[in-house]
Design a protein around this motif. Structure first.
Motif, PDB file in Angstrom:
ATOM      1  N   UNK A  75       0.816  -1.219   0.000  1.00  0.00           N
ATOM      2  CA  UNK A  75       0.000   0.000   0.000  1.00  0.00           C
ATOM      3  C   UNK A  75       0.850   1.271   0.000  1.00  0.00           C
ATOM      4  N   UNK A  76       2.147   1.137   0.320  1.00  0.00           N
ATOM      5  CA  UNK A  76       3.015   2.309   0.282  1.00  0.00           C
ATOM      6  C   UNK A  76       3.364   2.718  -1.147  1.00  0.00           C
ATOM      7  N   UNK A  77       3.049   1.878  -2.122  1.00  0.00           N
ATOM      8  CA  UNK A  77       3.263   2.299  -3.513  1.00  0.00           C
ATOM      9  C   UNK A  77       2.425   3.541  -3.800  1.00  0.00           C
ATOM     10  N   UNK A  78       1.165   3.506  -3.369  1.00  0.00           N
ATOM     11  CA  UNK A  78       0.289   4.668  -3.568  1.00  0.00           C
ATOM     12  C   UNK A  78       0.620   5.796  -2.600  1.00  0.00           C
ATOM     13  N   UNK A  79       0.914   5.453  -1.341  1.00  0.00           N
ATOM     14  CA  UNK A  79       1.048   6.496  -0.320  1.00  0.00           C
ATOM     15  C   UNK A  79       2.433   7.119  -0.250  1.00  0.00           C
ATOM     16  N   UNK A 119       1.242  12.203  -5.467  1.00  0.00           N
ATOM     17  CA  UNK A 119      -0.149  12.213  -4.977  1.00  0.00           C
ATOM     18  C   UNK A 119      -1.189  12.593  -6.027  1.00  0.00           C
ATOM     19  N   UNK A 120      -0.799  13.273  -7.108  1.00  0.00           N
ATOM     20  CA  UNK A 120      -1.783  13.630  -8.125  1.00  0.00           C
ATOM     21  C   UNK A 120      -1.938  12.551  -9.188  1.00  0.00           C
ATOM     22  N   UNK A 121      -1.125  11.514  -9.132  1.00  0.00           N
ATOM     23  CA  UNK A 121      -1.251  10.396 -10.056  1.00  0.00           C
ATOM     24  C   UNK A 121      -2.097   9.296  -9.421  1.00  0.00           C
ATOM     25  N   UNK A 122      -2.656   8.444 -10.269  1.00  0.00           N
ATOM     26  CA  UNK A 122      -3.550   7.398  -9.782  1.00  0.00           C
ATOM     27  C   UNK A 122      -2.863   6.035  -9.845  1.00  0.00           C
ATOM     28  N   UNK A 123      -2.913   5.312  -8.728  1.00  0.00           N
ATOM     29  CA  UNK A 123      -2.478   3.914  -8.696  1.00  0.00           C
ATOM     30  C   UNK A 123      -3.234   3.219  -7.575  1.00  0.00           C
ATOM     31  N   UNK A 124      -3.765   2.043  -7.884  1.00  0.00           N
ATOM     32  CA  UNK A 124      -4.455   1.219  -6.889  1.00  0.00           C
ATOM     33  C   UNK A 124      -3.850  -0.174  -6.951  1.00  0.00           C
ATOM     34  N   UNK A 125      -3.265  -0.614  -5.837  1.00  0.00           N
ATOM     35  CA  UNK A 125      -2.708  -1.969  -5.736  1.00  0.00           C
ATOM     36  C   UNK A 125      -3.560  -2.738  -4.735  1.00  0.00           C
ATOM     37  N   UNK A 126      -4.182  -3.823  -5.187  1.00  0.00           N
ATOM     38  CA  UNK A 126      -5.078  -4.603  -4.327  1.00  0.00           C
ATOM     39  C   UNK A 126      -4.661  -6.063  -4.329  1.00  0.00           C
ATOM     40  N   UNK A 127      -4.403  -6.609  -3.138  1.00  0.00           N
ATOM     41  CA  UNK A 127      -4.198  -8.051  -2.989  1.00  0.00           C
ATOM     42  C   UNK A 127      -5.572  -8.681  -2.787  1.00  0.00           C
ATOM     43  N   UNK A 128      -5.909  -9.614  -3.646  1.00  0.00           N
ATOM     44  CA  UNK A 128      -7.271 -10.160  -3.654  1.00  0.00           C
ATOM     45  C   UNK A 128      -7.339 -11.645  -3.284  1.00  0.00           C
ATOM     46  N   UNK A 129      -6.188 -12.281  -3.128  1.00  0.00           N
ATOM     47  CA  UNK A 129      -6.170 -13.698  -2.754  1.00  0.00           C
ATOM     48  C   UNK A 129      -4.923 -13.969  -1.923  1.00  0.00           C
ATOM     49  N   UNK A 130      -5.106 -14.736  -0.811  1.00  0.00           N
ATOM     50  CA  UNK A 130      -4.016 -15.077   0.103  1.00  0.00           C
ATOM     51  C   UNK A 130      -4.197 -16.564   0.428  1.00  0.00           C
ATOM     52  N   UNK A 131      -3.329 -17.388  -0.091  1.00  0.00           N
ATOM     53  CA  UNK A 131      -3.520 -18.839   0.020  1.00  0.00           C
ATOM     54  C   UNK A 131      -2.231 -19.505   0.496  1.00  0.00           C
TER      55      UNK A 131
END
Length: 387
Positions: A221-225, A230-242
């Protein structure tokens, strides 16, 4: 008769097509019934040419105008595929296929483009050629890419291409659009953390990959933060943890993560890919393990072309009386491949106060049909006015 009035007359017929498609959803490239019905209807409308099997199960219809002094060819594209979702609408025409549902309104897009094709085949009040494109596998399969790689643009000599998507939350039949980057690049990543498994009572004898993976989920999450402007858009989401174990008392040997990275520029896309690799391998090394990262560039940024966007907005205003500036959308859209191949534009049409797309209670609003069909038809008649 104004174009929109003609589609008001056709609305019940087009609605019946849409609801039939809704009852029989098909996923990704397995749109065999849908593709067959589309081809049959195009044949009944009197299209000059119908081609199937482009991009595996895509369908293309060619409609020639009263004249062809301009030599111009415009493509209109609708997506046909459904989603692997269990429908919860309770509608009389709800999905008959367990685990499949038209939860994004592609049934409506297909029906509206069929309605426009019927009208354009009847009237032919334009100078040039229109190519109606019915695409499979928008929902993750890259059907737009497949159709382009199959020679869609070159085979039909398409000069410009236009697309549309319904949008819950906007007033019914209203439009919104924006020039430039509109929908995000939607990339996929997988990470395998490798440690040394063992007994949960003796963690000191193990190298615990669950700790590595948990730390990485937070650190990503620090990629975005902390890495992105801050004026650019990036969303990194982990959607599976196995993990490699499902026991209560075993520390696993490995943990596998899946996720998406969504960006609005090539520079930010490069940054996201680089930092996902660096963070995951660095975290793993800190805890004495290792990480293998796989990053797949999937749909690119979907960017509208300036001239075609202005024109599409003008057409929208002629249909509904207005056209708003659309917000940036961090979802992906594989019409991006067609806009990389040819100039064009993609617009949103309001679906009213409905459930969001990709929700099990979503349903396309049939009251959108006259506005949506009219926009497609007027794109043709205004861009290629009859000689």
């Amino acid at each position: 008769m104004p174009v929109k009035n003609r589609f008001a007359e056709l609305q019940s017929e087009i609605t019946a097509w849409r609801r039939d498609l809704h009852e029989h959803p098909e996923i990704l490239f397995d749109t065999h019934r849908t593709s067959g019905l589309v081809a049959e209807r195009l044949q009944s409308f009197g299209c000059d040419e119908i081609v199937t099997g482009i991009g595996r199960t895509g369908v293309v219809g060619v409609i020639k105008g009263k004249s062809d002094q301009s030599g111009k060819v415009i493509g209109l594209r609708a997506d046909m595929d459904a989603l692997p979702i269990h429908e919860a609408t309770g509608l009389d025409y709800a999905s008959r296929t367990d685990g499949a549902m038209h939860a994004c309104g592609h049934d409506g897009h297909t029906a509206m483009l069929l309605g426009a094709a019927k009208y354009l085949s009847e009237t032919r009040n334009f100078d040039g050629t229109v190519v109606v494109i019915f695409q499979p596998a928008e929902e993750g399969g890259g059907g737009g890419r497949e159709m382009c790689e199959d020679g869609l643009m070159e085979r039909f000599a398409i000069d410009e291409v236009y697309g549309m998507h319904n949008w819950p939350g906007r007033p019914v039949g209203s439009f919104a659009i924006r020039p430039g980057a509109f929908f995000a690049a939607a990339d996929l990543f997988e990470v395998t953390f490798e440690g040394r498994g063992g007994h949960a009572a003796k963690p000191h004898e193990t190298v615990d990959p669950t700790v590595m993976a948990a730390q990485a989920v937070t650190a990503l999450q620090t990629i975005a933060s902390r890495n992105a402007d801050p004026v650019d858009q990036v969303v990194v989401s982990v959607t599976s943890f196995e993990t490699s174990s499902n026991a209560f008392n075993v520390i696993p040997q490995r943990v596998h993560l899946k996720g998406t990275a969504r960006t609005m520029s090539n520079a930010m896309r490069d940054l996201a890919e680089r930092r996902i690799e660096e963070i995951c391998t660095g975290v793993a090394a800190t805890f004495g393990g290792s990480a293998k990262v796989s990053y797949h560039r999937n749909y690119p940024v979907m960017a509208n072309h300036a001239e075609q966007t202005d024109f599409a907005a003008d057409v929208a205003r002629s249909v509904s009386g207005g056209c708003d500036e659309a917000p940036l959308v961090m979802g992906g859209e594989d019409f991006a491949f067609m806009l990389e191949a040819r100039p064009g534009a993609y617009i949103l049409v309001g679906n009213g106060d409905t459930a969001a797309v990709h929700h099990p209670e979503y349903n396309f609003n049939d009251e959108v049909i006259p506005a949506g069909c009219s926009w497609w038809a007027e794109i043709v008649e205004k861009r290629m006015p009859a000689a």
